[in-house]
Enzyme design. Structure first.
Site, PDB file in Angstrom:
ATOM      1  N   LYS A 136       0.833  -1.199   0.000  1.00 50.22           N
ATOM      2  CA  LYS A 136       0.000   0.000   0.000  1.00 50.22           C
ATOM      3  C   LYS A 136       0.871   1.255   0.000  1.00 50.22           C
ATOM      4  O   LYS A 136       0.562   2.237  -0.685  1.00 50.22           O
ATOM      5  CB  LYS A 136      -0.921   0.000   1.217  1.00 50.22           C
ATOM      6  N   HIS A 272      -8.789 -29.407 -37.449  1.00 54.34           N
ATOM      7  CA  HIS A 272      -9.863 -28.566 -36.916  1.00 54.34           C
ATOM      8  C   HIS A 272     -10.596 -29.259 -35.767  1.00 54.34           C
ATOM      9  O   HIS A 272     -11.825 -29.270 -35.696  1.00 54.34           O
ATOM     10  CB  HIS A 272     -10.840 -28.172 -38.016  1.00 54.34           C
TER      11      HIS A 272
END
Length: 511
Positions: A136, A272
């Site tokens: 922080k 595919h």
């Protein structure tokens, strides 16, 4: 007044050298518990945490750093005179660097005999509090959680006397990531123990950026799970070839899921995300040849995966064909020499160790996520499953089992036509099952197969039309899940045409 660093780590990799580097720059070192002992034993002078707080560690070390003289020294903003005055009034010295990583909760719960009590005692309290405090106040404090950052921090301190704003901001972001991952692990463990399941926590690391996604205008990245897994491209070794693309990864993953279902020598060619040729054989060479011959057209630009060491004979067979990827658990040196002549070919080595562990599968949808267990279930097709008058022969049962394993990996609506343990026709992703069957059966016919065929369907056949179509193309046995309210219609049609029909009782849709 000397700058101060507070050091309290679980992972002690590189710590001694890092702290010695700080001391050489005239920093004071505050340390706790085992960290202090390690540093003292290596000749590093440290200040005990109790000397700072004026209070002993209590509750078996559960409480030692949760004190204003620790958090005040970390959190006070140096640019606010009132903060600094408060520190002076209370005899608190600032702390400019916090080096903390957290108790080994993940390693603890990974132990097979771990108790909940052991897990609870490895939930860090003071560590996350210090990390968050320092993160922080990143404009004034360096928070170092990762030993990989020790060198960079020391280099900047030696060169410039202090770290850059950019470095401290990145350290802060990493620190919040460290505590977030830690809390997520704990939450997942405790929620499982409590029987709660309305939240999903996922954690993946960036493996590589991709040039693009399914299409060039789509951005894409490849993330990997934190723990290695078998049959996973995320943990594969790329031996040669171009960088994997988004579509390569999708296709390769589909190929690995097919391979997972076979114990005997097996080869699948995939395009595919659908198998275009697949076969088992007495040897991997035999399996490769049959898989290739199953569809010599569709394999072009496809992926081939095998579940045995890939040999020179197989590599030589692949050499004239344009393939995107070859996947195997290992390769002979001679095979790699042959494949090396195709420089763009991606050659992947994948761990194919068997495991009974359930595999989660996640699919994103717009604004949400679907979660399920990967479909790894395999049913053995037996004569007891036969619902027609004509019972299957031993040879038919072999092919019925093979076809049933393959059709599971074909996009729904799915039909696989097989003979002699290899595919001869595949119909994938049509909007009706008759359409898929017609595609697969015409492929088989075009290849010269017109009798003794086996048809596998991933879903039930509610009408006699697919059965009638199959008979015209030489199908003698069908395997399907059953379960339609009109099952009797397809059974009657099979009996009328002399076809064997198997109901497995299990559906394997793949969307």
């Amino acid at each position: 007044m000397k700058r101060r660093a507070l050091v309290s780590v679980s992972d002690k990799t590189g710590l001694v050298d890092f702290v010695k580097g700080l001391q050489a720059l005239d920093w004071e070192i505050i340390a706790t518990g085992g960290t202090k002992k390690l540093l003292d034993d290596n000749g590093v002078k440290t200040i005990g945490i109790s000397e700072v707080t004026g209070f002993p560690e209590i509750c078996d070390g559960r409480v030692k750093t949760l004190h204003p003289k620790v958090h005040g020294g970390i959190l006070a903003r140096r640019d606010i005179p009132e903060h600094m005055a408060t520190l002076k009034e209370n005899g608190i010295q600032t702390i400019e660097l916090v080096c903390v990583n957290l108790y080994p909760f993940k390693q603890t719960i990974a132990k097979p005999d771990v108790t909940m009590e052991d897990a609870i005692e490895n939930i860090d309290i003071g560590g996350p509090s210090m990390v968050r405090s320092a993160a922080k106040n990143w404009k004034d404090v360096n928070i170092v959680c990762d030993p990989a950052d020790y060198g960079k921090v020391l280099d900047e301190l030696r060169t410039n006397g202090w770290t850059s704003d950019d470095t401290r901001l990145k350290l802060s972001a990493k620190a919040y990531t460290h505590t977030a991952e830690y809390d997520m692990m704990i939450a997942t463990y405790m929620r499982e123990k409590a029987g709660l399941n309305e939240k999903l926590f996922l954690e993946y690391d960036l493996k590589q950026g991709l040039r693009y996604g399914e299409n060039p205008h789509q951005d894409a990245k490849f993330f990997s799970a934190l723990e290695s897994a078998p049959f996973s491209l995320a943990f594969a070794r790329q031996i040669q070839g171009k960088e994997l693309s988004y579509n390569n990864i999708q296709d390769a993953n589909a190929a690995l899921n097919v391979v997972r279902d076979f114990d005997e020598p097996f080869c699948v060619a995939l395009k595919h995300m659908n198998p275009c040729g697949a076969a088992v054989g007495k040897t991997i060479e035999e399996a490769w040849q049959a898989a290739y011959e199953a569809d010599t057209v569709s394999i072009y630009g496809g992926i081939v995966a095998v579940n045995r060491t890939l040999t020179a004979e197989v590599a030589a067979g692949m050499k004239p064909i344009f393939l995107e990827i070859v996947i195997a658990p290992s390769y002979t040196p001679e095979a790699l020499e042959i494949l090396a002549t195709k420089k763009n070919l991606r050659v992947m080595e994948v761990d194919m160790t068997r495991s009974d562990k359930a595999i989660p599968q996640f699919i994103s949808v717009n604004g949400g996520m679907l979660a399920q267990k990967l479909d790894t279930q395999i049913e053995t097709v037996t004569s007891d499953m036969c619902v027609t008058k004509v019972k299957p022969t031993k040879a038919q049962l072999d092919d019925l089992n093979f076809g049933w394993k393959i059709v599971k990996h074909v996009k729904s609506n799915a039909i696989a036509v097989v003979r002699d343990n290899h595919t001869i026709g595949v119909g994938a992703g049509q909007t009706n099952r008759v359409g898929s069957a017609e595609i697969a059966l015409k492929e088989a016919q075009a290849a010269g197969f017109t009798e003794g065929l086996i048809l596998a369907s991933d879903g039930f056949l509610p009408f006699g039309d697919t059965v009638e179509l199959a008979a015209r193309y030489g199908v003698t046995a069908i395997v399907q899940p059953g379960g339609s309210i009109r099952d009797e219609e397809s059974v009657q049609k099979a009996d009328e045409l002399g076809i064997t029909m198997i109901f497995t009782g299990v559906r394997h849709f793949k969307h």
